[in-house]
Design a protein around this motif. Structure first.
Motif, PDB file in Angstrom:
ATOM      1  N   GLY A 163      41.258 -15.234  20.780  1.00  0.00           N
ATOM      2  CA  GLY A 163      40.801 -16.369  21.560  1.00  0.00           C
ATOM      3  C   GLY A 163      41.629 -16.658  22.800  1.00  0.00           C
ATOM      4  N   SER A 164      42.489 -15.739  23.182  1.00  0.00           N
ATOM      5  CA  SER A 164      43.338 -15.941  24.354  1.00  0.00           C
ATOM      6  C   SER A 164      43.082 -14.818  25.364  1.00  0.00           C
ATOM      7  CB  SER A 164      44.815 -15.955  23.943  1.00  0.00           C
ATOM      8  OG  SER A 164      45.169 -14.733  23.327  1.00  0.00           O
ATOM      9  N   GLY A 165      43.692 -14.977  26.528  1.00  0.00           N
ATOM     10  CA  GLY A 165      43.585 -13.932  27.548  1.00  0.00           C
ATOM     11  C   GLY A 165      42.377 -14.038  28.448  1.00  0.00           C
ATOM     12  N   ALA A 166      41.594 -15.116  28.349  1.00  0.00           N
ATOM     13  CA  ALA A 166      40.398 -15.255  29.173  1.00  0.00           C
ATOM     14  C   ALA A 166      40.782 -15.540  30.624  1.00  0.00           C
ATOM     15  CB  ALA A 166      39.519 -16.376  28.639  1.00  0.00           C
ATOM     16  N   VAL A 167      40.038 -14.925  31.545  1.00  0.00           N
ATOM     17  CA  VAL A 167      40.178 -15.197  32.975  1.00  0.00           C
ATOM     18  C   VAL A 167      38.806 -15.633  33.474  1.00  0.00           C
ATOM     19  CG1 VAL A 167      40.782 -14.288  35.242  1.00  0.00           C
ATOM     20  CG2 VAL A 167      41.994 -13.473  33.211  1.00  0.00           C
ATOM     21  N   THR A 168      38.693 -16.882  33.904  1.00  0.00           N
ATOM     22  CA  THR A 168      37.406 -17.450  34.270  1.00  0.00           C
ATOM     23  C   THR A 168      37.089 -17.207  35.752  1.00  0.00           C
ATOM     24  OG1 THR A 168      38.328 -19.601  34.861  1.00  0.00           O
ATOM     25  CG2 THR A 168      37.736 -19.247  32.536  1.00  0.00           C
ATOM     26  N   ILE A 169      35.828 -17.489  36.105  1.00  0.00           N
ATOM     27  CA  ILE A 169      35.415 -17.405  37.507  1.00  0.00           C
ATOM     28  C   ILE A 169      36.285 -18.331  38.362  1.00  0.00           C
ATOM     29  CG2 ILE A 169      33.541 -17.908  39.112  1.00  0.00           C
ATOM     30  CD1 ILE A 169      32.902 -15.477  37.608  1.00  0.00           C
ATOM     31  N   ARG A 170      36.573 -19.499  37.824  1.00  0.00           N
ATOM     32  CA  ARG A 170      37.375 -20.473  38.582  1.00  0.00           C
ATOM     33  C   ARG A 170      38.765 -19.936  38.862  1.00  0.00           C
ATOM     34  NH1 ARG A 170      38.418 -26.925  37.279  1.00  0.00           N
ATOM     35  NH2 ARG A 170      39.079 -27.405  39.404  1.00  0.00           N
ATOM     36  N   ASP A 171      39.367 -19.259  37.879  1.00  0.00           N
ATOM     37  CA  ASP A 171      40.684 -18.658  38.091  1.00  0.00           C
ATOM     38  C   ASP A 171      40.633 -17.632  39.219  1.00  0.00           C
ATOM     39  OD1 ASP A 171      41.731 -20.145  35.988  1.00  0.00           O
ATOM     40  OD2 ASP A 171      41.249 -18.591  34.508  1.00  0.00           O
ATOM     41  N   LEU A 172      39.554 -16.832  39.226  1.00  0.00           N
ATOM     42  CA  LEU A 172      39.443 -15.782  40.232  1.00  0.00           C
ATOM     43  C   LEU A 172      39.192 -16.360  41.619  1.00  0.00           C
ATOM     44  CD1 LEU A 172      37.346 -13.121  38.273  1.00  0.00           C
ATOM     45  CD2 LEU A 172      39.793 -13.132  38.708  1.00  0.00           C
ATOM     46  N   VAL A 173      38.393 -17.435  41.695  1.00  0.00           N
ATOM     47  CA  VAL A 173      38.149 -18.065  42.996  1.00  0.00           C
ATOM     48  C   VAL A 173      39.458 -18.597  43.567  1.00  0.00           C
ATOM     49  CG1 VAL A 173      37.014 -19.985  44.170  1.00  0.00           C
ATOM     50  CG2 VAL A 173      35.735 -18.609  42.530  1.00  0.00           C
ATOM     51  N   LYS A 174      40.281 -19.229  42.728  1.00  0.00           N
ATOM     52  CA  LYS A 174      41.581 -19.722  43.191  1.00  0.00           C
ATOM     53  C   LYS A 174      42.466 -18.574  43.651  1.00  0.00           C
ATOM     54  CE  LYS A 174      41.703 -23.778  40.135  1.00  0.00           C
ATOM     55  NZ  LYS A 174      42.376 -24.394  38.959  1.00  0.00           N
ATOM     56  N   ASN A 175      42.418 -17.461  42.897  1.00  0.00           N
ATOM     57  CA  ASN A 175      43.269 -16.329  43.248  1.00  0.00           C
ATOM     58  C   ASN A 175      42.822 -15.646  44.535  1.00  0.00           C
ATOM     59  OD1 ASN A 175      45.430 -14.290  42.185  1.00  0.00           O
ATOM     60  ND2 ASN A 175      43.679 -13.027  42.771  1.00  0.00           N
ATOM     61  N   CYS A 176      41.510 -15.550  44.742  1.00  0.00           N
ATOM     62  CA  CYS A 176      41.031 -14.814  45.911  1.00  0.00           C
ATOM     63  C   CYS A 176      41.383 -15.529  47.209  1.00  0.00           C
ATOM     64  CB  CYS A 176      39.523 -14.553  45.819  1.00  0.00           C
ATOM     65  SG  CYS A 176      38.484 -15.980  46.197  1.00  0.00           S
ATOM     66  N   LEU A 177      41.679 -16.838  47.146  1.00  0.00           N
ATOM     67  CA  LEU A 177      42.098 -17.556  48.343  1.00  0.00           C
ATOM     68  C   LEU A 177      43.442 -17.045  48.844  1.00  0.00           C
ATOM     69  CD1 LEU A 177      41.148 -21.217  47.340  1.00  0.00           C
ATOM     70  CD2 LEU A 177      39.826 -19.605  48.732  1.00  0.00           C
ATOM     71  N   ARG A 178      44.214 -16.400  47.956  1.00  0.00           N
ATOM     72  CA  ARG A 178      45.526 -15.857  48.329  1.00  0.00           C
ATOM     73  C   ARG A 178      45.436 -14.390  48.734  1.00  0.00           C
ATOM     74  NH1 ARG A 178      46.320 -18.334  43.160  1.00  0.00           N
ATOM     75  NH2 ARG A 178      47.175 -20.444  43.342  1.00  0.00           N
ATOM     76  N   MET A 179      44.218 -13.864  48.810  1.00  0.00           N
ATOM     77  CA  MET A 179      44.035 -12.434  49.094  1.00  0.00           C
ATOM     78  C   MET A 179      43.593 -12.187  50.538  1.00  0.00           C
ATOM     79  SD  MET A 179      42.170 -11.365  45.508  1.00  0.00           S
ATOM     80  CE  MET A 179      42.079  -9.633  45.932  1.00  0.00           C
ATOM     81  N   ARG A 180      43.775 -13.183  51.395  1.00  0.00           N
ATOM     82  CA  ARG A 180      43.433 -13.093  52.817  1.00  0.00           C
ATOM     83  C   ARG A 180      41.974 -12.627  53.027  1.00  0.00           C
ATOM     84  NH1 ARG A 180      41.381 -10.750  57.121  1.00  0.00           N
ATOM     85  NH2 ARG A 180      42.432 -11.161  59.079  1.00  0.00           N
ATOM     86  N   PRO A 181      41.010 -13.352  52.426  1.00  0.00           N
ATOM     87  CA  PRO A 181      39.610 -12.954  52.637  1.00  0.00           C
ATOM     88  C   PRO A 181      39.061 -13.513  53.947  1.00  0.00           C
ATOM     89  CG  PRO A 181      39.704 -14.819  51.146  1.00  0.00           C
ATOM     90  CD  PRO A 181      41.139 -14.488  51.497  1.00  0.00           C
TER      91      PRO A 181
END
Length: 568
Positions: A398-416
């Motif tokens: 039940g652990s280790g999940a990465v949600t869409i919201r986590d990825l949206v926050k992360n992609c802001l740091r990827m210089r898109p």
């Protein structure tokens, strides 16, 4: 001994004639009566014909056996004619005319117990050597015979692989397919009782597809004219062709074959499906979207829904050719994407949102860096600088999940330069709006809703799902500031998919987000094929950003907002 098998709802499954004195009932390959369902054990019950009658023995204490709706313990017998053996979702009646009826009893006769069905029951003769033969050329009987030989050949394949101590984990797909084909061919060549009315090559292909592929779905997946495949149960498969649903004549051999197909899809992606996690979203190698759900949630057996991905990358010109929109609307969307407007594609399930999103991505300049975020990766952007991110479900703990919201926050740091979210369906809508408002112009996403006005309301609900206690006024101000264009995509009952509205978000006034409709599709009727007919028309409103472009001296065609188009 005559064996009648039907579901508890009264649907006849089959009628068998067995000369053996004992046999097994369950969902194992060695069971004479092979049932499906999560309520059935591999060896559920044993039937034995003794000198004083027919007896039923409980084989797995975790799975009860019922006689006339009453559970038994251990062994029950002798059976009387009319006694109903309950196993899982099935009712089985055994008839042996050598057994005398109890004069004091009032057993249910075969005529009373037989359900009312339109088609005649399937009659199959069981030989002492375990082989089946047809009594006539009926299609249903042929289907049952094919199913029997598929099961028998598949069991032989597993046994041979086990005897050879084959480690299939060391083989690639081509090697495994080649070895399996060789073993299946050997097994069928050795089968002396193989019926003349069946083709060994056909049986071999079906068994091979089920063993190392997706079974009968391989044939449907290979057809370019099929857009969606739906497996309701092992023997009930539908597909969408030309926007219309049709029932397929093919079927899986049993529920185990469907489960195997699901596992072959999800395992390479690091996902799982079992009773503790009975639902999964996944994709095929070609990008086709897959949803699977299994018992106990799926009552009829494992279910699969596959939305096929077009091998040919569709452009906006393809969509114009399909009459999904007209040339003026395509030109407008081209300018909107190039001018870095934030666009939301709104529509219902299966309306073509993802296809349109892929098509609009072709308008993004090649020099820009694009980051895509999806639950199950299916976007295929035809651009050189694309980074694709995919969410991850929790593991068995039940652990280790990465949600869409986590990825949206992360992609802001990827210089898109552009952020493309496959679908906003939860709290990630808030992060998406904030990204649109903080320098990430030209972002694209999709939302499930039925109209541009509904899309605004839907975004408000999704923002509230983020857990932030924001007032509605603040949310609406965020939406009005972030979103520039809403494109409404609709799938009609005839199967046609069209852009029915393109609206501009012009601001907020009196606590209401203001929308200005620029284009719409006006329905006028149906043609002789039952397809919807209408025309795309401009509403006479010139978008604010077009006026700003004209004021800056950029050449734009303002005539597209006033000229009329023909019927489509």
């Amino acid at each position: 001994m005559k064996i009648l098998v039907q579901t508890k709802k009264g649907t006849m499954v089959g009628k068998l004639f067995c000369e053996a004195d004992s046999f097994w009932i369950g969902k194992g390959s060695l069971c004479l009566v092979d049932l499906s369902g999560w309520k059935v054990s591999k060896r559920h019950a044993e039937i034995r014909k003794l000198s004083d009658g027919v007896f039923v023995r409980e084989a797995d204490k975790r799975y009860p056996v019922y006689i006339n709706a009453m559970p038994i313990k251990g062994e029950y017998g002798p059976l009387r004619q009319g006694d109903k053996v309950g196993i899982g979702d099935y009712v089985i009646m055994l008839e042996d005319f050598s057994i005398k009826l109890d004069d004091k009893s009032t057993p249910v006769t075969h005529a009373e117990a037989k359900p009312e069905i339109d088609a005649a029951p399937i009659e199959i003769t069981m030989k002492n050597d375990g082989a089946l033969s047809l009594n006539s050329g009926d299609d249903q009987k042929r289907g049952e015979l094919i199913r029997f030989w598929k099961l028998k050949t598949h069991a032989s394949l597993l046994k041979t692989m086990d005897l050879r101590r084959t480690n299939i984990s060391t083989l690639n797909d081509a090697e495994l397919r080649g070895l399996s084909a060789e073993v299946i061919s050997e097994a069928l060549e050795k089968a002396r009782d193989f019926p003349d009315e069946l083709s060994k090559s056909d049986i071999a292909k079906q068994v091979l597809d089920e063993a190392v592929g997706l079974g009968p779905l391989e044939e449907l997946l290979a057809r370019d004219d099929i857009s969606e495949i739906m497996v309701n149960s092992c023997d009930e498969i539908y597909y969408e062709e030309g926007g219309r649903l049709k029932k397929s004549s093919i079927s899986f051999s049993d529920d185990k074959a469907v489960l195997s197909a699901i596992e072959r899809i999800v395992t390479p992606l690091g996902r799982r499906i079992d009773e503790s996690s009975p639902m999964v979203d996944a994709r095929l190698k070609d990008g086709s979207r897959v949803n699977a759900i299994i018992p106990p949630l799926a009552l009829k057996g494992p279910s699969i829904t596959i939305r096929k991905f077009m091998q040919e990358k569709l452009t906006i010109n393809h969509l114009v050719g399909f009459s999904s929109l007209d040339e003026d609307m395509a030109e407008f969307l081209d300018v909107a994407v190039n001018q870095r407007l934030n666009i939301i594609i709104s529509g219902g399930t299966g309306s073509g949102k993802t296809t349109l999103l892929n098509a609009l991505s072709n308008f993004i300049p090649d020099a820009e860096r694009i980051v895509t975020v999806e639950d199950a990766a299916e976007l295929k952007l035809n651009k050189p600088h694309v980074v694709s991110l995919e969410a991850r479900p929790p593991n068995q703990e039940g652990s280790g999940a990465v949600t869409i919201r986590d990825l949206v926050k992360n992609c802001l740091r990827m210089r898109p330069d552009r952020i493309v979210v496959g679908e906003c369906r939860s709290g990630e809508a808030l992060d998406m709006l904030q990204a649109m408002n903080t320098g990430h112009d030209g972002s694209l996403t999709t939302v499930h809703s039925n109209s541009p006005r509904d899309c605004i309301s839907r975004l408000e609900v999704l923002v509230l799902m983020s857990g932030m206690d924001l007032p509605i006024t603040a949310i609406r101000e965020q939406i009005a500031s972030a979103v520039n264009i809403i494109v409404q995509q609709t799938r009609f009952a005839c199967g046609s998919r069209k852009i029915t509205s393109i609206s501009e978000v012009t601001g907020i006034e009196g606590n209401i987000v203001q929308l200005s409709e620029i284009f719409r599709f006006k329905q006028s009727g149906y043609n002789e094929d039952g397809r919807i007919v209408g025309q795309f028309e401009p509403m006479g409103q010139v978008p604010e950003f077009y006026e700003q472009l004209a004021a800056r001296g950029i050449s734009v065609d303002l005539d597209i907002f006033s000229r009329q188009q023909g019927s489509r």
